[in-house]
Write a protein that holds these residues in place. Structure first.
Motif, PDB file in Angstrom:
ATOM      1  N   PHE A 167       0.828  -1.204   0.000  1.00  0.00           N
ATOM      2  CA  PHE A 167       0.000   0.000   0.000  1.00  0.00           C
ATOM      3  C   PHE A 167       0.862   1.254   0.000  1.00  0.00           C
ATOM      4  CE2 PHE A 167      -1.794   3.361   2.749  1.00  0.00           C
ATOM      5  CZ  PHE A 167      -2.919   3.713   2.013  1.00  0.00           C
ATOM      6  N   MET A 168       1.909   1.269   0.809  1.00  0.00           N
ATOM      7  CA  MET A 168       2.744   2.468   0.950  1.00  0.00           C
ATOM      8  C   MET A 168       3.518   2.803  -0.319  1.00  0.00           C
ATOM      9  SD  MET A 168       2.168   3.902   3.839  1.00  0.00           S
ATOM     10  CE  MET A 168       3.515   5.086   3.849  1.00  0.00           C
ATOM     11  N   ILE A 169       3.766   1.804  -1.165  1.00  0.00           N
ATOM     12  CA  ILE A 169       4.560   2.074  -2.368  1.00  0.00           C
ATOM     13  C   ILE A 169       3.730   2.072  -3.648  1.00  0.00           C
ATOM     14  CG2 ILE A 169       6.651   1.166  -1.304  1.00  0.00           C
ATOM     15  CD1 ILE A 169       6.322  -1.364  -2.994  1.00  0.00           C
ATOM     16  N   ASN A 170       2.409   1.817  -3.539  1.00  0.00           N
ATOM     17  CA  ASN A 170       1.625   1.826  -4.780  1.00  0.00           C
ATOM     18  C   ASN A 170       1.425   3.259  -5.274  1.00  0.00           C
ATOM     19  OD1 ASN A 170      -0.887   2.982  -3.848  1.00  0.00           O
ATOM     20  ND2 ASN A 170      -1.493   1.005  -3.015  1.00  0.00           N
ATOM     21  N   SER A 171       1.096   3.390  -6.547  1.00  0.00           N
ATOM     22  CA  SER A 171       1.054   4.713  -7.176  1.00  0.00           C
ATOM     23  C   SER A 171       0.005   5.633  -6.551  1.00  0.00           C
ATOM     24  CB  SER A 171       0.792   4.563  -8.675  1.00  0.00           C
ATOM     25  OG  SER A 171      -0.437   3.878  -8.909  1.00  0.00           O
ATOM     26  N   LYS A 172      -1.129   5.077  -6.141  1.00  0.00           N
ATOM     27  CA  LYS A 172      -2.186   5.890  -5.546  1.00  0.00           C
ATOM     28  C   LYS A 172      -1.719   6.516  -4.227  1.00  0.00           C
ATOM     29  CE  LYS A 172      -6.923   5.552  -3.751  1.00  0.00           C
ATOM     30  NZ  LYS A 172      -8.064   4.625  -3.492  1.00  0.00           N
ATOM     31  N   THR A 173      -1.087   5.698  -3.393  1.00  0.00           N
ATOM     32  CA  THR A 173      -0.593   6.205  -2.111  1.00  0.00           C
ATOM     33  C   THR A 173       0.536   7.202  -2.330  1.00  0.00           C
ATOM     34  OG1 THR A 173      -1.168   4.089  -1.089  1.00  0.00           O
ATOM     35  CG2 THR A 173       0.308   5.534   0.145  1.00  0.00           C
ATOM     36  N   GLN A 174       1.391   6.910  -3.285  1.00  0.00           N
ATOM     37  CA  GLN A 174       2.493   7.816  -3.579  1.00  0.00           C
ATOM     38  C   GLN A 174       1.986   9.189  -4.015  1.00  0.00           C
ATOM     39  OE1 GLN A 174       6.230   7.237  -3.623  1.00  0.00           O
ATOM     40  NE2 GLN A 174       5.322   6.039  -1.975  1.00  0.00           N
ATOM     41  N   GLU A 175       0.881   9.196  -4.743  1.00  0.00           N
ATOM     42  CA  GLU A 175       0.285  10.471  -5.131  1.00  0.00           C
ATOM     43  C   GLU A 175      -0.238  11.231  -3.914  1.00  0.00           C
ATOM     44  OE1 GLU A 175      -2.689   9.518  -7.994  1.00  0.00           O
ATOM     45  OE2 GLU A 175      -1.241   8.897  -9.531  1.00  0.00           O
ATOM     46  N   GLU A 176      -0.837  10.489  -2.962  1.00  0.00           N
ATOM     47  CA  GLU A 176      -1.321  11.119  -1.734  1.00  0.00           C
ATOM     48  C   GLU A 176      -0.156  11.703  -0.939  1.00  0.00           C
ATOM     49  OE1 GLU A 176      -4.348  11.680  -0.622  1.00  0.00           O
ATOM     50  OE2 GLU A 176      -5.374  10.674  -2.281  1.00  0.00           O
ATOM     51  N   ILE A 177       0.951  10.966  -0.889  1.00  0.00           N
ATOM     52  CA  ILE A 177       2.136  11.447  -0.181  1.00  0.00           C
ATOM     53  C   ILE A 177       2.662  12.717  -0.832  1.00  0.00           C
ATOM     54  CG2 ILE A 177       4.577  10.928   0.292  1.00  0.00           C
ATOM     55  CD1 ILE A 177       3.709   7.975   0.673  1.00  0.00           C
ATOM     56  N   GLU A 178       2.728  12.690  -2.169  1.00  0.00           N
ATOM     57  CA  GLU A 178       3.291  13.817  -2.912  1.00  0.00           C
ATOM     58  C   GLU A 178       2.480  15.108  -2.718  1.00  0.00           C
ATOM     59  OE1 GLU A 178       6.306  15.303  -5.377  1.00  0.00           O
ATOM     60  OE2 GLU A 178       6.071  13.200  -4.856  1.00  0.00           O
ATOM     61  N   LYS A 179       1.163  14.973  -2.635  1.00  0.00           N
ATOM     62  CA  LYS A 179       0.341  16.185  -2.517  1.00  0.00           C
ATOM     63  C   LYS A 179       0.087  16.596  -1.064  1.00  0.00           C
ATOM     64  CE  LYS A 179      -4.288  14.038  -2.741  1.00  0.00           C
ATOM     65  NZ  LYS A 179      -5.489  13.858  -3.583  1.00  0.00           N
ATOM     66  N   PHE A 180       0.484  15.755  -0.105  1.00  0.00           N
ATOM     67  CA  PHE A 180       0.233  16.070   1.293  1.00  0.00           C
ATOM     68  C   PHE A 180       0.982  17.343   1.704  1.00  0.00           C
ATOM     69  CE2 PHE A 180       1.474  15.629   5.822  1.00  0.00           C
ATOM     70  CZ  PHE A 180       0.208  15.759   6.373  1.00  0.00           C
ATOM     71  N   GLY A 181       0.252  18.312   2.169  1.00  0.00           N
ATOM     72  CA  GLY A 181       0.827  19.570   2.649  1.00  0.00           C
ATOM     73  C   GLY A 181       0.900  20.670   1.617  1.00  0.00           C
ATOM     74  N   LYS A 182       0.742  20.337   0.332  1.00  0.00           N
ATOM     75  CA  LYS A 182       0.905  21.352  -0.711  1.00  0.00           C
ATOM     76  C   LYS A 182      -0.089  22.495  -0.575  1.00  0.00           C
ATOM     77  CE  LYS A 182       3.239  19.224  -4.637  1.00  0.00           C
ATOM     78  NZ  LYS A 182       3.130  18.794  -6.044  1.00  0.00           N
ATOM     79  N   GLU A 183      -1.340  22.150  -0.330  1.00  0.00           N
ATOM     80  CA  GLU A 183      -2.373  23.189  -0.249  1.00  0.00           C
ATOM     81  C   GLU A 183      -2.166  24.088   0.961  1.00  0.00           C
ATOM     82  OE1 GLU A 183      -7.252  23.564   0.080  1.00  0.00           O
ATOM     83  OE2 GLU A 183      -6.354  21.692  -0.614  1.00  0.00           O
ATOM     84  N   GLU A 184      -1.809  23.485   2.089  1.00  0.00           N
ATOM     85  CA  GLU A 184      -1.677  24.263   3.327  1.00  0.00           C
ATOM     86  C   GLU A 184      -0.345  24.982   3.438  1.00  0.00           C
ATOM     87  OE1 GLU A 184      -2.114  23.668   8.192  1.00  0.00           O
ATOM     88  OE2 GLU A 184      -2.470  21.983   6.825  1.00  0.00           O
ATOM     89  N   PHE A 185       0.734  24.308   3.009  1.00  0.00           N
ATOM     90  CA  PHE A 185       2.067  24.858   3.232  1.00  0.00           C
ATOM     91  C   PHE A 185       2.771  25.333   1.955  1.00  0.00           C
ATOM     92  CE2 PHE A 185       1.307  21.570   6.496  1.00  0.00           C
ATOM     93  CZ  PHE A 185       1.290  22.383   7.612  1.00  0.00           C
ATOM     94  N   GLY A 186       2.145  25.081   0.800  1.00  0.00           N
ATOM     95  CA  GLY A 186       2.751  25.503  -0.458  1.00  0.00           C
ATOM     96  C   GLY A 186       3.847  24.598  -0.952  1.00  0.00           C
TER      97      GLY A 186
END
Length: 289
Positions: free
Chosen positions: A261-280
Motif C-alpha cells: 500500500f505504501m509504495i503503490n502509485s495511488k498512495t504515492q500520489e497522496e504522499i506527494e500532494k500532502f501539505g501542498k495546499e496548506e504549506f505551499g
C-alpha cells in the motif's frame, strides 16, 4: 372459446402473474434485508511502529483511513523514536515498521528480524534556532553550524530518544569531533513536536525533519530555519515487515499489504500532494525503488 371461459382464463393468468411478481419482490426484499442485517466482519488489528514525525506531521491521518477501509484492518499506531520502533520489531511487538534511520534499518534486516524493506519517501532535516540567532549560523554547512553553537555555548535541544533525528544529530556532533555536554545541551526524551516546543521555550537550536517543522511552525513563534539544503541532510523513510518466520505471532498478511500500500502509485500520489495546499510545498516526496 366461449367469452366467459376466455375471461376466466385471462383472470387466472393475471392472478398467477401478480403472485409471481409478488414472490420475486418478496425474495428481493428479503435478500436486501438479509444483506442489511449481516454484520461486517470485525477488522483485524495491525500494529504499526513508526517515528513521531509521520504522526506529528499529520501524514498518517490521511493515509491510514484509506488502508483501513480498503482492507478491513484497524491499524494501531505506536509513534515512538525510530530506535524504539526498530526494537519493537526485534521483539515481535509490531507487525510493520515505518522509520527513517537507514543504517539501523539495515542492521535489523541483516539480523533477520525484518523483511520486505522498501523505500517510501523522503524529506530533509533542517536546523532551526532562535530568531536572534546568537550563534550566527546560516547556509548549508551543518557541521560548521554545530561547531559554532558549541563555541558560543548556545542552547541545543536534542530528542535524546534514539530516534532517527536523534541518531542524525549525534552523527553530526561526531563529524564535528565534539562531545556535547553541559547545561546548554538539553535532552528532552520526547518526540519531535514536543521537543520543538521546548526549543521554542528555551530559545535553543534543534535539528528537525522539515515535515514536522512545517506542521508545527505556526506555534513556534521564537524559531526560524537557520541551516538547510546540505546534501548530508536528506531524510529517507522505509517501510518493512517484521519477519513472521522469526516472530510467529505477527500479522504478516496485513503487514505485507501495508508495505505494498505504501509504495503503490495511488498512495504515492497522496504522499506527494500532502501539505501542498496548506504549506505551499510537499511535506514528503515520493521515493520508491
Amino acid at each position: 372459446m366461449p367469452k366467459n371461459r376466455y375471461l376466466s382464463f385471462l383472470f387466472a393468468f393475471m392472478l398467477l402473474f401478480l403472485a409471481a411478481c409478488g414472490n420475486t419482490e418478496t425474495k428481493d426484499a428479503a435478500a436486501k434485508d438479509k444483506k442489511a442485517v449481516e454484520p461486517k466482519a470485525e477488522p483485524i488489528e495491525l500494529i504499526l511502529a513508526t517515528t513521531t514525525s509521520t504522526q506529528d506531521s499529520g501524514l498518517l491521518d490521511v493515509l491510514l483511513p484509506i488502508f483501513e477501509e480498503e482492507n478491513n484492518v484497524k491499524v494501531k499506531t505506536i509513534a515512538v523514536g525510530t530506535g524504539q520502533a526498530l526494537e519493537m520489531g526485534t521483539k515481535g511487538e509490531a507487525d510493520v515498521l515505518l522509520v527513517h534511520a537507514p543504517k539501523s534499518e539495515e542492521e535489523i534486516v541483516a539480523s533477520g528480524d525484518a523483511i520486505n524493506r522498501k523505500r517510501v519517501m523522503y524529506n530533509d532535516f533542517v536546523l532551526v534556532g532562535p530568531k536572534d540567532n546568537p550563534a550566527g549560523v546560516s547556509g548549508e554547512d551543518i557541521v560548521a553550524a554545530f561547531k559554532k553553537i558549541s563555541e558560543v555555548k548556545a542552547n541545543f535541544i536534542t530528542r535524546g530518544d534514539d530516534s532517527g533525528t536523534h541518531k542524525k544529530d549525534l552523527g553530526i556532533w561526531t563529524s564535528a569531533a565534539i562531545t556535547p555536554e553541559g547545561d546548554t545541551y538539553i535532552s528532552t526524551g520526547q518526540g519531535m513536536g514536543a521537543s520543538l516546543q521546548i526549543a521554542n521555550e528555551k530559545s535553543g537550536y534543534i535539528l528537525t525533519d522539515r515535515a514536522t517543522w512545517l506542521a508545527q511552525e505556526k506555534n513556534l513563534t521564537n524559531l526560524q530555519i537557520v541551516v538547510e539544503g546540505g546534501k548530508d541532510l536528506m531524510n529517507i523513510y522505509h517501510v518493512m515487515q517484521v519477519n513472521p518466520e522469526k516472530h510467529d505471532m505477527v500479522n504478516s498478511t496485513d503487514a505485507e499489504k501495508f508495505v505494498e500500500f505504501m509504495i503503490n502509485s495511488k498512495t504515492q500520489e497522496e504522499i506527494e500532494k500532502f501539505g501542498k495546499e496548506e504549506f505551499g510545498q510537499s511535506l514528503f516526496i515520493r521515493y520508491t525503488e
